[in-house]
Design a protein around this motif. Structure first.
Motif, mmCIF file in Angstrom:
data_model
loop_
_atom_site.group_PDB
_atom_site.id
_atom_site.type_symbol
_atom_site.label_atom_id
_atom_site.label_comp_id
_atom_site.label_asym_id
_atom_site.label_seq_id
_atom_site.Cartn_x
_atom_site.Cartn_y
_atom_site.Cartn_z
ATOM 1 N N UNK A 91 -8.327 2.933 -8.498
ATOM 2 C CA UNK A 91 -9.413 1.967 -8.313
ATOM 3 C C UNK A 91 -8.890 0.541 -8.325
ATOM 4 N N UNK A 92 -7.852 0.309 -9.121
ATOM 5 C CA UNK A 92 -7.311 -1.028 -9.282
ATOM 6 C C UNK A 92 -6.360 -1.414 -8.151
ATOM 7 N N UNK A 93 -5.672 -0.423 -7.550
ATOM 8 C CA UNK A 93 -4.634 -0.724 -6.570
ATOM 9 C C UNK A 93 -4.863 -0.060 -5.210
ATOM 10 N N UNK A 94 -4.997 1.260 -5.179
ATOM 11 C CA UNK A 94 -5.031 1.986 -3.906
ATOM 12 C C UNK A 94 -6.230 1.602 -3.047
ATOM 13 N N UNK A 95 -7.423 1.648 -3.630
ATOM 14 C CA UNK A 95 -8.635 1.360 -2.853
ATOM 15 C C UNK A 95 -8.656 -0.083 -2.337
ATOM 16 N N UNK A 96 -8.446 -1.098 -3.199
ATOM 17 C CA UNK A 96 -8.489 -2.474 -2.665
ATOM 18 C C UNK A 96 -7.411 -2.760 -1.637
ATOM 19 N N UNK A 97 -6.204 -2.196 -1.812
ATOM 20 C CA UNK A 97 -5.147 -2.434 -0.830
ATOM 21 C C UNK A 97 -5.511 -1.836 0.527
ATOM 22 N N UNK A 98 -6.151 -0.672 0.518
ATOM 23 C CA UNK A 98 -6.571 -0.058 1.779
ATOM 24 C C UNK A 98 -7.570 -0.953 2.505
ATOM 25 N N UNK A 99 -8.507 -1.538 1.767
ATOM 26 C CA UNK A 99 -9.498 -2.421 2.385
ATOM 27 C C UNK A 99 -8.866 -3.721 2.872
ATOM 28 N N UNK A 100 -7.926 -4.248 2.099
ATOM 29 C CA UNK A 100 -7.234 -5.483 2.491
ATOM 30 C C UNK A 100 -6.481 -5.287 3.804
ATOM 31 N N UNK A 101 -5.833 -4.139 3.970
ATOM 32 C CA UNK A 101 -5.090 -3.860 5.199
ATOM 33 C C UNK A 101 -6.003 -3.958 6.414
ATOM 34 N N UNK A 102 -7.193 -3.370 6.311
ATOM 35 C CA UNK A 102 -8.103 -3.395 7.453
ATOM 36 C C UNK A 102 -8.597 -4.798 7.752
ATOM 37 N N UNK A 103 -8.792 -5.617 6.725
ATOM 38 C CA UNK A 103 -9.187 -7.001 6.960
ATOM 39 C C UNK A 103 -8.059 -7.790 7.617
ATOM 40 N N UNK A 104 -6.824 -7.512 7.214
ATOM 41 C CA UNK A 104 -5.677 -8.246 7.759
ATOM 42 C C UNK A 104 -5.387 -7.885 9.209
ATOM 43 N N UNK A 105 -5.913 -6.755 9.682
ATOM 44 C CA UNK A 105 -5.726 -6.399 11.087
ATOM 45 C C UNK A 105 -6.487 -7.336 12.012
ATOM 46 N N UNK A 106 -7.527 -7.970 11.496
ATOM 47 C CA UNK A 106 -8.351 -8.866 12.299
ATOM 48 C C UNK A 106 -7.787 -10.273 12.195
ATOM 49 N N UNK A 107 -7.276 -10.798 13.299
ATOM 50 C CA UNK A 107 -6.550 -12.062 13.265
ATOM 51 C C UNK A 107 -7.303 -13.232 13.900
ATOM 52 N N UNK A 108 -8.604 -13.048 14.180
ATOM 53 C CA UNK A 108 -9.348 -14.156 14.760
ATOM 54 C C UNK A 108 -9.525 -15.289 13.754
ATOM 55 N N UNK A 110 0.830 -1.208 0.000
ATOM 56 C CA UNK A 110 0.000 0.000 0.000
ATOM 57 C C UNK A 110 0.862 1.254 0.000
ATOM 58 N N UNK A 111 1.918 1.259 0.809
ATOM 59 C CA UNK A 111 2.826 2.405 0.837
ATOM 60 C C UNK A 111 3.505 2.598 -0.521
ATOM 61 N N UNK A 112 3.899 1.497 -1.143
ATOM 62 C CA UNK A 112 4.531 1.586 -2.465
ATOM 63 C C UNK A 112 3.561 2.162 -3.488
ATOM 64 N N UNK A 113 2.291 1.767 -3.399
ATOM 65 C CA UNK A 113 1.294 2.280 -4.333
ATOM 66 C C UNK A 113 1.053 3.772 -4.101
ATOM 67 N N UNK A 114 1.081 4.206 -2.838
ATOM 68 C CA UNK A 114 0.947 5.640 -2.568
ATOM 69 C C UNK A 114 2.077 6.416 -3.243
ATOM 70 N N UNK A 115 3.299 5.902 -3.108
ATOM 71 C CA UNK A 115 4.443 6.562 -3.739
ATOM 72 C C UNK A 115 4.309 6.568 -5.260
ATOM 73 N N UNK A 116 3.949 5.407 -5.825
ATOM 74 C CA UNK A 116 3.775 5.328 -7.275
ATOM 75 C C UNK A 116 2.611 6.198 -7.742
ATOM 76 N N UNK A 117 1.563 6.279 -6.927
ATOM 77 C CA UNK A 117 0.427 7.118 -7.283
ATOM 78 C C UNK A 117 0.817 8.571 -7.455
ATOM 79 N N UNK A 118 1.751 9.022 -6.651
ATOM 80 C CA UNK A 118 2.237 10.391 -6.802
ATOM 81 C C UNK A 118 2.999 10.556 -8.111
#
Length: 381
Positions: free
Chosen positions: A89-106, A54-62
């Protein structure tokens, strides 16, 4: 507007700073072995990698938006912006959502629904790029708002379930809870929403960059201070069948209840192997480890706590707070100098704030109020 951007040296510097910081954050997450934020915490590797991406995509997005500022033709500017929107739409948005799902480790949540959710946005942006038109933007904005609302509702439920799972399985919750993911979600959605409906003025550009910088810093801190629970999960999630020791050889409990004799036996086992031995003082003691120590299994132990209308975390906290009160009273009676932090550490807590919250929930008052009520003015906070 892009003439203003080219002439605004401060904004160009800010834009470059955000780009560089995002790239450095990505490299840090990928290659640094230690933890600069919390040396005693081992973050989840899965979350580490997705956040680095996600951080790499932010940098590339700039970088992929730079041509829009350099082009003189309005058609070229529009095409550059449309391509940037497609990549977001292809990278930034889905990666942001994936990060939040990965925070949940149950449990290991599937990530493919994220792709399904953003697919209409991607299709809409592809059509917009091909036709070089913004005609679909109102439709895509409406869909994005509905999708964001749906994902927010899902996250609210998921985080609440995750919190219950933590309290049912862990004695120590520091570096484990993820209520902060709500803040991450809010910031991400505000930035993307503002990106979709912004007025494209310079104030809009500055707010977007500052928001992105704050998001990078917060995400980096959140990822590095969240404990990896995957080491414990195989033990916590395993099927407890023949290897588990039942509380009574002649018991055949249903999945949801035990007999009164079984509950009484588990209580006796806890008294002998947890309370009397002060096993509850062990840091990061989880429910499976306690079940193994007393000679039963996690399922029986969980049912025991449900029967007592409590959970594992509350049970351990009650024992630790009772321990704190005992050693506090002894120290006061002996007129021995001490600090509350010392007694808190001796009571099984690594973090004073965690102890203070548990103490107030158990005693109905803060530690300071409790001391004042008992007319004791010793110790040093």
């Amino acid at each position: 507007m892009y003439d203003q951007i080219r002439e605004d040296t401060i904004f160009i510097m800010l834009y470059a700073v955000v780009t560089v910081i995002a790239a450095l954050a990505s490299v840090y997450l990928l290659f640094r072995r230690g933890n600069a934020f919390a040396a005693d915490v081992t973050p989840p590797r899965r979350l580490h990698r997705w956040t680095a991406a996600f951080m790499a995509v932010i940098a590339l997005g700039h970088l992929w938006y730079i041509p829009a500022a350099l082009c003189d033709s309005s058609e070229a500017v529009m095409l550059s912006l449309l391509i940037g929107g497609l990549l977001d739409s292809l990278l930034t948005v889905p990666l942001a959502l994936v990060i939040m799902l990965c925070m949940l480790q149950d449990r290991r949540r599937p990530l493919w629904p994220v792709g399904v959710m953003v697919a209409p946005l991607v299709v809409g942006m592809v059509v917009s790029v091909v036709t070089r038109s913004e005609a679909l933007f109102p439709w895509m904005s409406g869909y994005f708002l509905l999708a964001a609302l749906g994902f927010t509702i899902y996250m609210v439920r998921a985080v609440r379930q995750y919190g219950r799972w933590l309290r049912d399985n862990y004695a120590d919750l520091e570096h484990k809870e993820v209520w902060q993911s709500f803040l991450v979600l809010a910031v991400i959605m505000l930035i993307i929403g503002y990106y979709l409906v912004g007025d494209s003025g310079m104030a809009y550009e500055y707010i977007t960059q500052v928001g992105g910088l704050m998001l990078i810093g917060y995400l980096l801190w959140r990822v590095e201070t969240l404990s990896d629970l995957t080491v414990s999960q195989p033990l916590l999630m395993e099927e407890e069948t023949t290897e588990s020791v039942s509380p009574s050889e002649d018991e055949s409990p249903s999945p949801e209840t035990l007999s009164d004799a079984a509950y009484e036996q588990i209580g006796t086992l806890l008294q002998h192997h947890c309370v009397d031995t002060q096993l509850y003082l062990q840091h990061n003691l989880n429910i499976s480890e306690l079940a193994h120590a007393i000679g039963t299994n996690r399922t029986y132990l969980r049912l025991y706590f449900v029967h007592r209308e409590t959970n594992y975390n509350a049970y351990i906290n009650d024992l630790r707070i009772d321990h704190f009160v005992r050693i506090y009273d002894k120290a006061v009676a002996a007129q021995r100098f001490f600090t509350v932090q010392e007694l808190v550490a001796q009571s099984g807590y690594r973090n004073y704030n965690t102890f203070a919250l548990a103490f107030k929930q158990r005693m109905g008052k803060s530690v300071t109020e409790w001391k004042q009520k008992n007319s004791v003015e010793m110790g040093d906070f």
